[in-house]
Scaffold this motif. Structure first.
Motif, PDB file in Angstrom:
ATOM      1  N   PHE A  20       0.830  -1.211   0.000  1.00  0.00           N
ATOM      2  CA  PHE A  20       0.000   0.000   0.000  1.00  0.00           C
ATOM      3  C   PHE A  20       0.864   1.260   0.000  1.00  0.00           C
ATOM      4  N   ASN A  21       1.894   1.291   0.836  1.00  0.00           N
ATOM      5  CA  ASN A  21       2.733   2.490   0.964  1.00  0.00           C
ATOM      6  C   ASN A  21       3.565   2.783  -0.273  1.00  0.00           C
ATOM      7  N   ASN A  22       3.867   1.736  -1.056  1.00  0.00           N
ATOM      8  CA  ASN A  22       4.736   1.914  -2.219  1.00  0.00           C
ATOM      9  C   ASN A  22       4.010   1.778  -3.553  1.00  0.00           C
ATOM     10  N   GLY A  23       2.692   1.585  -3.516  1.00  0.00           N
ATOM     11  CA  GLY A  23       1.931   1.483  -4.755  1.00  0.00           C
ATOM     12  C   GLY A  23       2.366   0.311  -5.623  1.00  0.00           C
ATOM     13  N   VAL A  24       2.506  -0.860  -4.986  1.00  0.00           N
ATOM     14  CA  VAL A  24       2.955  -2.056  -5.698  1.00  0.00           C
ATOM     15  C   VAL A  24       2.237  -3.280  -5.146  1.00  0.00           C
ATOM     16  N   ILE A  25       2.457  -4.393  -5.825  1.00  0.00           N
ATOM     17  CA  ILE A  25       2.114  -5.706  -5.297  1.00  0.00           C
ATOM     18  C   ILE A  25       3.229  -6.632  -5.760  1.00  0.00           C
ATOM     19  N   GLY A  26       3.432  -7.683  -5.030  1.00  0.00           N
ATOM     20  CA  GLY A  26       4.457  -8.640  -5.424  1.00  0.00           C
ATOM     21  C   GLY A  26       5.302  -9.052  -4.254  1.00  0.00           C
ATOM     22  N   GLY A  27       6.573  -9.228  -4.545  1.00  0.00           N
ATOM     23  CA  GLY A  27       7.484  -9.687  -3.515  1.00  0.00           C
ATOM     24  C   GLY A  27       7.536 -11.197  -3.467  1.00  0.00           C
ATOM     25  N   GLY A  28       8.137 -11.689  -2.421  1.00  0.00           N
ATOM     26  CA  GLY A  28       8.331 -13.130  -2.296  1.00  0.00           C
ATOM     27  C   GLY A  28       9.321 -13.626  -3.328  1.00  0.00           C
ATOM     28  N   TRP A  29       9.342 -14.922  -3.531  1.00  0.00           N
ATOM     29  CA  TRP A  29      10.174 -15.543  -4.566  1.00  0.00           C
ATOM     30  C   TRP A  29      11.608 -15.010  -4.531  1.00  0.00           C
ATOM     31  N   HIS A  30      12.158 -14.839  -3.348  1.00  0.00           N
ATOM     32  CA  HIS A  30      13.479 -14.206  -3.190  1.00  0.00           C
ATOM     33  C   HIS A  30      14.606 -14.962  -3.889  1.00  0.00           C
ATOM     34  N   GLU A  31      14.420 -16.237  -4.150  1.00  0.00           N
ATOM     35  CA  GLU A  31      15.467 -17.033  -4.786  1.00  0.00           C
ATOM     36  C   GLU A  31      15.398 -16.987  -6.321  1.00  0.00           C
ATOM     37  N   ILE A  32      14.412 -16.288  -6.858  1.00  0.00           N
ATOM     38  CA  ILE A  32      14.178 -16.248  -8.304  1.00  0.00           C
ATOM     39  C   ILE A  32      14.760 -14.962  -8.900  1.00  0.00           C
ATOM     40  N   VAL A  33      15.438 -15.105 -10.042  1.00  0.00           N
ATOM     41  CA  VAL A  33      16.015 -13.953 -10.742  1.00  0.00           C
ATOM     42  C   VAL A  33      14.920 -13.150 -11.436  1.00  0.00           C
ATOM     43  N   PRO A 108      15.434  -8.793  -0.451  1.00  0.00           N
ATOM     44  CA  PRO A 108      15.212  -9.657  -1.615  1.00  0.00           C
ATOM     45  C   PRO A 108      13.785 -10.191  -1.728  1.00  0.00           C
ATOM     46  N   THR A 109      12.998 -10.102  -0.658  1.00  0.00           N
ATOM     47  CA  THR A 109      11.607 -10.552  -0.741  1.00  0.00           C
ATOM     48  C   THR A 109      10.692  -9.474  -1.310  1.00  0.00           C
ATOM     49  N   LYS A 110      11.249  -8.346  -1.734  1.00  0.00           N
ATOM     50  CA  LYS A 110      10.438  -7.249  -2.287  1.00  0.00           C
ATOM     51  C   LYS A 110      10.911  -6.819  -3.676  1.00  0.00           C
ATOM     52  N   ARG A 111      11.650  -7.652  -4.351  1.00  0.00           N
ATOM     53  CA  ARG A 111      12.221  -7.267  -5.657  1.00  0.00           C
ATOM     54  C   ARG A 111      11.273  -7.477  -6.828  1.00  0.00           C
ATOM     55  N   HIS A 112      10.398  -8.463  -6.755  1.00  0.00           N
ATOM     56  CA  HIS A 112       9.426  -8.707  -7.834  1.00  0.00           C
ATOM     57  C   HIS A 112       8.216  -7.804  -7.577  1.00  0.00           C
ATOM     58  N   GLN A 113       7.965  -6.861  -8.502  1.00  0.00           N
ATOM     59  CA  GLN A 113       6.921  -5.865  -8.251  1.00  0.00           C
ATOM     60  C   GLN A 113       6.067  -5.607  -9.489  1.00  0.00           C
ATOM     61  N   ILE A 114       4.813  -5.288  -9.225  1.00  0.00           N
ATOM     62  CA  ILE A 114       3.895  -4.777 -10.237  1.00  0.00           C
ATOM     63  C   ILE A 114       3.318  -3.491  -9.653  1.00  0.00           C
ATOM     64  N   PRO A 115       3.427  -2.361 -10.370  1.00  0.00           N
ATOM     65  CA  PRO A 115       2.884  -1.103  -9.861  1.00  0.00           C
ATOM     66  C   PRO A 115       1.348  -1.129  -9.827  1.00  0.00           C
ATOM     67  N   VAL A 116       0.799  -0.657  -8.721  1.00  0.00           N
ATOM     68  CA  VAL A 116      -0.654  -0.663  -8.521  1.00  0.00           C
ATOM     69  C   VAL A 116      -1.077   0.650  -7.879  1.00  0.00           C
ATOM     70  N   ASP A 117      -2.142   1.237  -8.403  1.00  0.00           N
ATOM     71  CA  ASP A 117      -2.791   2.378  -7.749  1.00  0.00           C
ATOM     72  C   ASP A 117      -3.889   1.780  -6.877  1.00  0.00           C
ATOM     73  N   TRP A 118      -3.644   1.732  -5.578  1.00  0.00           N
ATOM     74  CA  TRP A 118      -4.612   1.128  -4.654  1.00  0.00           C
ATOM     75  C   TRP A 118      -5.796   2.069  -4.496  1.00  0.00           C
ATOM     76  N   ILE A 119      -6.927   1.703  -5.073  1.00  0.00           N
ATOM     77  CA  ILE A 119      -8.124   2.550  -5.094  1.00  0.00           C
ATOM     78  C   ILE A 119      -8.841   2.501  -3.752  1.00  0.00           C
ATOM     79  N   LYS A 120      -9.061   1.291  -3.246  1.00  0.00           N
ATOM     80  CA  LYS A 120      -9.707   1.099  -1.938  1.00  0.00           C
ATOM     81  C   LYS A 120      -8.950   0.005  -1.199  1.00  0.00           C
ATOM     82  N   THR A 121      -8.583   0.287   0.031  1.00  0.00           N
ATOM     83  CA  THR A 121      -7.814  -0.691   0.812  1.00  0.00           C
ATOM     84  C   THR A 121      -8.583  -1.211   2.030  1.00  0.00           C
ATOM     85  N   ASP A 122      -9.822  -0.788   2.183  1.00  0.00           N
ATOM     86  CA  ASP A 122     -10.567  -1.149   3.392  1.00  0.00           C
ATOM     87  C   ASP A 122     -11.995  -1.614   3.099  1.00  0.00           C
ATOM     88  N   ILE A 123     -12.167  -2.401   2.057  1.00  0.00           N
ATOM     89  CA  ILE A 123     -13.497  -2.904   1.710  1.00  0.00           C
ATOM     90  C   ILE A 123     -13.837  -4.048   2.667  1.00  0.00           C
TER      91      ILE A 123
END
Length: 173
Positions: A20-33, A108-123
């Protein structure tokens, strides 16, 4: 009709606030290039099977499908749905750019990212019918939310209305 996807923010939702703070989703997969290095699903499958995981054929196929989806199938203009584990809520955002690998990210758990504009975070999850909540609770990390007329229903929720359920003419799966 819009396309909706889910990418989990960690086993326990530990990357939710970061997302939410960085306008992204993703992460994990730290062992993957960087997944941009793969120009075919087969080359990704080979890499995963030979270099990263000593798992079953089914496990390799599962990871290949999820990582290929994250890097190649999710596109700007699609929507991201994130169940918020720390609350009985979901978040919905619009994908604003393609997958990227941020090598300079110190965690390294935050390197894979897709940019997202979080419209609503509290539905509130209470606005969503149980069959759709089950779908959002899939065991997969990356998946498309499409069964049971989900895109239409999630559009209604995003527009401030309760989940209307499956429309007539749509088969429940």
């Amino acid at each position: 009709m819009s396309r909706f996807w889910t990418i989990r923010a960690g086993r326990s939702g530990e990357r939710t606030e970061w997302a939410f703070n960085n306008g992204v989703i993703g992460g994990g997969w730290h062992e993957i290039v960087d997944l941009n290095k793969f120009d075919s699903k087969e080359s990704l499958r080979t890499y995963l099977g030979e270099v990263v995981y000593d798992g079953s054929v089914n496990q390799i196929a599962n990871y290949t499908g999820q990582l290929w989806t994250m890097s190649k199938r999710i596109e700007p203009g699609h929507f991201m749905v994130l169940p918020v584990r720390s609350a009985a809520q979901i978040a919905i955002g619009k994908v604003t750019g393609p997958y990227r690998y941020v090598e300079s990210e110190p965690d390294p758990t935050k390197r894979h990212q897709i940019p997202v504009d979080w419209i609503k975070t509290d539905i509130p999850k209470s606005l969503i019918k149980q069959d759709l909540l089950y779908q959002l609770g899939s065991a997969l990390t990356v998946f498309e939310v499409k069964n049971n007329d989900a895109p239409y229903r999630l559009e209604q929720v995003l527009n401030g209305r309760p989940d209307p359920g499956v429309r007539g003419g749509f088969e429940k799966r």
